[in-house]
Design an enzyme around this catalytic site. Sequence first.
Site, PDB file in Angstrom:
ATOM      1  N   ASP A   1      -4.419   1.659  -2.220  1.00 52.05           N
ATOM      2  CA  ASP A   1      -4.621   0.206  -2.147  1.00 52.05           C
ATOM      3  C   ASP A   1      -4.092  -0.493  -3.400  1.00 52.05           C
ATOM      4  OD1 ASP A   1      -5.842   0.480   0.310  1.00 52.05           O
ATOM      5  OD2 ASP A   1      -7.887   0.281  -0.461  1.00 52.05           O
TER       6      ASP A   1
ATOM      7  N   HIS B   1       0.819  -1.214   0.000  1.00 51.34           N
ATOM      8  CA  HIS B   1       0.000   0.000   0.000  1.00 51.34           C
ATOM      9  C   HIS B   1       0.851   1.261   0.000  1.00 51.34           C
ATOM     10  CE1 HIS B   1      -2.162  -2.982   2.742  1.00 51.34           C
ATOM     11  NE2 HIS B   1      -2.847  -3.007   1.615  1.00 51.34           N
TER      12      HIS B   1
ATOM     13  N   HIS C   1       3.561  -5.252   3.902  1.00 51.00           N
ATOM     14  CA  HIS C   1       3.053  -5.731   5.187  1.00 51.00           C
ATOM     15  C   HIS C   1       3.363  -7.203   5.433  1.00 51.00           C
ATOM     16  CE1 HIS C   1       0.629  -2.173   6.345  1.00 51.00           C
ATOM     17  NE2 HIS C   1       0.642  -1.952   5.041  1.00 51.00           N
TER      18      HIS C   1
ATOM     19  N   HIS D   1      -9.162   2.687  -1.290  1.00 55.28           N
ATOM     20  CA  HIS D   1      -8.282   3.826  -1.043  1.00 55.28           C
ATOM     21  C   HIS D   1      -7.428   4.026  -2.289  1.00 55.28           C
ATOM     22  CE1 HIS D   1      -8.274   2.252   3.379  1.00 55.28           C
ATOM     23  NE2 HIS D   1      -9.316   3.042   3.181  1.00 55.28           N
TER      24      HIS D   1
ATOM     25  N   HIS E   1     -11.485   0.595   2.520  1.00 50.42           N
ATOM     26  CA  HIS E   1     -10.411  -0.196   1.928  1.00 50.42           C
ATOM     27  C   HIS E   1     -10.979  -1.218   0.952  1.00 50.42           C
ATOM     28  CE1 HIS E   1      -6.606  -2.328   1.725  1.00 50.42           C
ATOM     29  NE2 HIS E   1      -7.254  -3.456   1.957  1.00 50.42           N
TER      30      HIS E   1
END
Length: 154
Positions: free
Chosen positions: A84, A47, A121, A81, A72
């Site tokens: 995203d 992201h 992430h 978003h 999201h």
Amino acid sequence: MATKAVCVLKGDGPVQGIINFEQKESNGPVKVWGSIKGLTEGLHGFHVHEFGDNTAGCTSAGPHFNPLSRKHGGPKDEERHVGDLGNVTADKDGVADVSIEDSVISLSGDHCIIGRTLVVHEKADDLGKGGNEESTKTGNAGSRLACGVIGIAQ
């Protein structure tokens, strides 16, 4: 208008990478490509976050870049978003070869990502379909393994 940008991803652990961006026309799609290494095998949320602030590591980058105040979602969803970008997939050697084309992010204008932070992430992004409130904010993608500020490139 900048037509190219780059981001050097670094974290507290082994995850690192270089991601490139190119946009040939101001309202055209952005090509995103590069490589991230040091990941666990599988999917990892990917992201653009709101701030280009890494003073306290990746946490100071703030939430996902979301100038339209939407929930999201996945990169192909209408409701998402701006930041995203979905997931990257790491192979058994922990390497994710990234090749994305996105028509929502931009290198200029209201959706400009230059000066903001790109984050990879710990977990897979559920693309807003996880059935809980956190899913509609972060995709339940977990902690921030590595990040870097997106800068103008030659």
